[in-house]
Write an enzyme that holds these catalytic residues in place. Sequence first.
Site, PDB file in Angstrom:
ATOM      1  N   SER A  46       7.469  -2.051  -7.131  1.00 54.45           N
ATOM      2  CA  SER A  46       7.163  -2.726  -8.573  1.00 54.45           C
ATOM      3  C   SER A  46       6.143  -1.997  -9.566  1.00 54.45           C
ATOM      4  O   SER A  46       6.078  -1.950 -10.786  1.00 54.45           O
ATOM      5  CB  SER A  46       6.440  -4.318  -8.477  1.00 54.45           C
ATOM      6  OG  SER A  46       5.305  -4.127  -7.861  1.00 54.45           O
ATOM      7  N   HIS A  47       5.717  -0.905  -8.786  1.00 50.96           N
ATOM      8  CA  HIS A  47       4.733   0.046  -9.493  1.00 50.96           C
ATOM      9  C   HIS A  47       5.255   1.420  -9.149  1.00 50.96           C
ATOM     10  O   HIS A  47       4.347   2.426  -9.569  1.00 50.96           O
ATOM     11  CB  HIS A  47       3.273   0.011  -9.202  1.00 50.96           C
ATOM     12  CG  HIS A  47       2.705  -1.333  -9.357  1.00 50.96           C
ATOM     13  ND1 HIS A  47       2.375  -2.459  -8.554  1.00 50.96           N
ATOM     14  CD2 HIS A  47       1.859  -1.728 -10.712  1.00 50.96           C
ATOM     15  CE1 HIS A  47       1.681  -3.431  -9.315  1.00 50.96           C
ATOM     16  NE2 HIS A  47       1.528  -3.056 -10.544  1.00 50.96           N
ATOM     17  N   THR A 159      -3.007 -11.310 -15.387  1.00 51.31           N
ATOM     18  CA  THR A 159      -2.404 -11.399 -13.862  1.00 51.31           C
ATOM     19  C   THR A 159      -3.882 -11.025 -13.228  1.00 51.31           C
ATOM     20  O   THR A 159      -4.073 -11.260 -11.809  1.00 51.31           O
ATOM     21  CB  THR A 159      -1.171 -10.636 -13.507  1.00 51.31           C
ATOM     22  OG1 THR A 159      -1.435  -9.327 -14.168  1.00 51.31           O
ATOM     23  CG2 THR A 159      -0.203 -11.383 -14.183  1.00 51.31           C
ATOM     24  N   ASP A 177      -4.266  -5.470  -2.146  1.00 46.77           N
ATOM     25  CA  ASP A 177      -4.216  -5.315  -3.693  1.00 46.77           C
ATOM     26  C   ASP A 177      -3.585  -6.581  -3.990  1.00 46.77           C
ATOM     27  O   ASP A 177      -2.240  -6.787  -3.712  1.00 46.77           O
ATOM     28  CB  ASP A 177      -3.594  -4.095  -3.865  1.00 46.77           C
ATOM     29  CG  ASP A 177      -3.129  -3.780  -5.566  1.00 46.77           C
ATOM     30  OD1 ASP A 177      -3.368  -4.575  -6.201  1.00 46.77           O
ATOM     31  OD2 ASP A 177      -2.481  -2.755  -5.605  1.00 46.77           O
ATOM     32  N   ALA A 179      -2.708  -9.721  -7.117  1.00 46.80           N
ATOM     33  CA  ALA A 179      -3.079 -10.510  -8.425  1.00 46.80           C
ATOM     34  C   ALA A 179      -3.819 -11.599  -8.263  1.00 46.80           C
ATOM     35  O   ALA A 179      -3.744 -12.572  -7.177  1.00 46.80           O
ATOM     36  CB  ALA A 179      -1.688 -10.487  -9.346  1.00 46.80           C
ATOM     37  N   ASP A 187       7.634 -10.105 -10.986  1.00 43.50           N
ATOM     38  CA  ASP A 187       8.442 -11.237 -10.274  1.00 43.50           C
ATOM     39  C   ASP A 187       8.992 -12.463 -11.132  1.00 43.50           C
ATOM     40  O   ASP A 187      10.135 -12.876 -10.590  1.00 43.50           O
ATOM     41  CB  ASP A 187       7.277 -11.834  -9.214  1.00 43.50           C
ATOM     42  CG  ASP A 187       6.925 -10.869  -8.036  1.00 43.50           C
ATOM     43  OD1 ASP A 187       7.545  -9.847  -8.088  1.00 43.50           O
ATOM     44  OD2 ASP A 187       5.797 -11.114  -7.634  1.00 43.50           O
ATOM     45  N   LYS A 230     -10.044 -22.387  -7.369  1.00 43.31           N
ATOM     46  CA  LYS A 230     -10.784 -21.362  -6.839  1.00 43.31           C
ATOM     47  C   LYS A 230     -10.071 -19.981  -7.430  1.00 43.31           C
ATOM     48  O   LYS A 230     -10.945 -19.101  -7.753  1.00 43.31           O
ATOM     49  CB  LYS A 230     -10.654 -21.353  -5.394  1.00 43.31           C
ATOM     50  CG  LYS A 230     -11.293 -22.754  -4.682  1.00 43.31           C
ATOM     51  CD  LYS A 230     -11.120 -22.716  -3.215  1.00 43.31           C
ATOM     52  CE  LYS A 230     -11.955 -23.819  -2.522  1.00 43.31           C
ATOM     53  NZ  LYS A 230     -12.245 -23.920  -1.137  1.00 43.31           N
ATOM     54  N   ARG A 307       3.152  -1.161   3.920  1.00 42.70           N
ATOM     55  CA  ARG A 307       3.215   0.204   2.954  1.00 42.70           C
ATOM     56  C   ARG A 307       2.554   1.433   3.711  1.00 42.70           C
ATOM     57  O   ARG A 307       3.461   2.434   3.421  1.00 42.70           O
ATOM     58  CB  ARG A 307       2.023  -0.020   1.745  1.00 42.70           C
ATOM     59  CG  ARG A 307       2.159   0.815   0.745  1.00 42.70           C
ATOM     60  CD  ARG A 307       0.941   0.406  -0.481  1.00 42.70           C
ATOM     61  NE  ARG A 307      -0.132  -0.052   0.124  1.00 42.70           N
ATOM     62  CZ  ARG A 307      -1.159   0.880   0.530  1.00 42.70           C
ATOM     63  NH1 ARG A 307      -0.835   2.047   0.186  1.00 42.70           N
ATOM     64  NH2 ARG A 307      -2.338   0.579   0.945  1.00 42.70           N
TER      65      ARG A 307
END
Lengths: 333, 333
Positions: A46-47, A159, A177, A179, A187, A230, A307
């Site tokens: 996505s990045h 986000t 990492d 959001a 998404d 929260k 990853r």
Amino acid sequence: MTDTRVPFDDLVQMLAAIFLRQGLPEHIAGILAANCAACQRDGALSHGVFRIPGYVSTINSGWGQPEAMPVIDPGDGALIGVDARGGFAQVALDHARALLLDRVRAQGIAALSIRHSQHFSALWPDVEPFAENGLVALSVVNSMAVVAPAPGAAPVFGTNPMGFSCPRDGQPPYTWDQAASALAHGDVQIAAREGHMLPADAGVDAHGQPTGDPAKILDGGALLPFGGHKGASIAMTIEILAAAFTGGAFSAEVDWTDHPGARIPLTGQFLLVMDPSRGGTGFAARVAQLSDTVRAAGQQRLPGDRRHRIRADAQARGVALSPDDLTMLNSYL
Amino acid sequence: MTDTRVPFDDLVQMLAAIFLRQGLPEHIAGILAANCAACQRDGALSHGVFRIPGYVSTINSGWGQPEAMPVIDPGDGALIGVDARGGFAQVALDHARALLLDRVRAQGIAALSIRHSQHFSALWPDVEPFAENGLVALSVVNSMAVVAPAPGAAPVFGTNPMGFSCPRDGQPPYTWDQAASALAHGDVQIAAREGHMLPADAGVDAHGQPTGDPAKILDGGALLPFGGHKGASIAMTIEILAAAFTGGAFSAEVDWTDHPGARIPLTGQFLLVMDPSRGGTGFAARVAQLSDTVRAAGQQRLPGDRRHRIRADAQARGVALSPDDLTMLNSYL
């Protein structure tokens, strides 16, 4: 059609050529290309190159000052300010990194306050290199108002991703990492395109009613924070640290209506770096021990595992690009 | 039976007398009494006089060194270490506060790494005074292993609270204080006693299966983090900052089996303090502006609002104590 495998350095060169063709200076093109290629290499798709059309569209829109070089306000303490002057936060970080490392080594802790910066990538590429250097790093970025604080409310927060990384003996850094929203905005767009429903607490419709329908979230609605009230407190605190503290814009202040095609928020980024060796406590061994305890308790996969596994594969076999990726990239060359 | 209203200073004196009777030095008794009385005053009842039996039981169990005075490792930078030597974290913070403030004023940012410390109170009393002094403060504490990282896993993390406070023009500081678990452990105990069911994602039973039954969570089960895997990453990061970074014990390492009656974990606390005036950005006015934006968007109540309202009432009318509270407190005098 199967993926093509491209050596990492070749992908960096291809992406740098695209950024150069958009008029960016070689130095900035190189930083953005290496960052985007690293996301693709690690399977953080996505990045990865998926973002190239958004970069190009934004640069062409006249939004921000993507060619600007940052100006550092070094101060005389452990807090360093950087005015990105409308350019990319990654360029500001690159520019200030040596000074930041000097201050961390001298003080044990230091922070970078980046303002007037664009950020369109993941946060782990910003924090993980510090962990590879034995340091602990935490960073937050605010974005654009697409997240309502609670059901019944209008969008105020971005986000607002947060990223953390620290060294870990015998394993890659412990890195996450994520959001502050229940889902990434991308998404929601993918779910709308594919007709999938989202979890019922993912967002609200235009009337503030909770919904899992991605079309309603995109049609005047908003995402919700992860984790209820929260998560909302964390999303608001990220606005405070990344914007109020740095001198950048709040997500709700981003206004690019005069720049059709702009997709990259112009806000701020806060980055904290600490030296765990100051305490002399065998920090990286302790983090490894904690990771082992968590795996033994039944949570096999920790953040970053997937990853790092995909990265190792890409280093052996090249970075995977789909036929569509290649067609898209070539269209910009 | 209606509540009795007691002047705040009288409540502090009453609680200090209880701690003195347990053999604590006057200085330490005074710090714990003021902290606990402030929670009661603000209506933060789960950390008010409700905690006194737990303090007394722990002190009597021989766990830790509640009478110990902390030792500061001042270092020469912006990172200060404190060995609480088995005593209370609030005493360590009190002892190091002047040095910490000196470093923050000199460096713009500084942190306190407290290890071997007991913490049995809320976090907002630790961070909010810095905000009343114009500073930004963030703190995390780990506790004892009652939180599983995910369904199917055994408990590893503590409820691991995090607290944040910063100044806000024309309003009390923006302050929040929340556990990294879906619920506080005390909430589960109350639900079990009263026979209430909890949300279905609150915890797991002894077999790792998700459950909202408080009895099953307490009978060999565990709480879950708030917000799914994102909350789990935050809970683990709190272990890393409060224990690995400070040199304290992980929640999973707390072992008080030889001290029946001990209820206060002996772990670590990390506290970050920053000076927003360094940036010269009108920080407190910007936080007020953001708070106003959030309220106008439809979220009327922000964290801390209820507590500050109850505090104002207590300052006018005295601190509320129930008849049962008074009976309990008098039983220790």
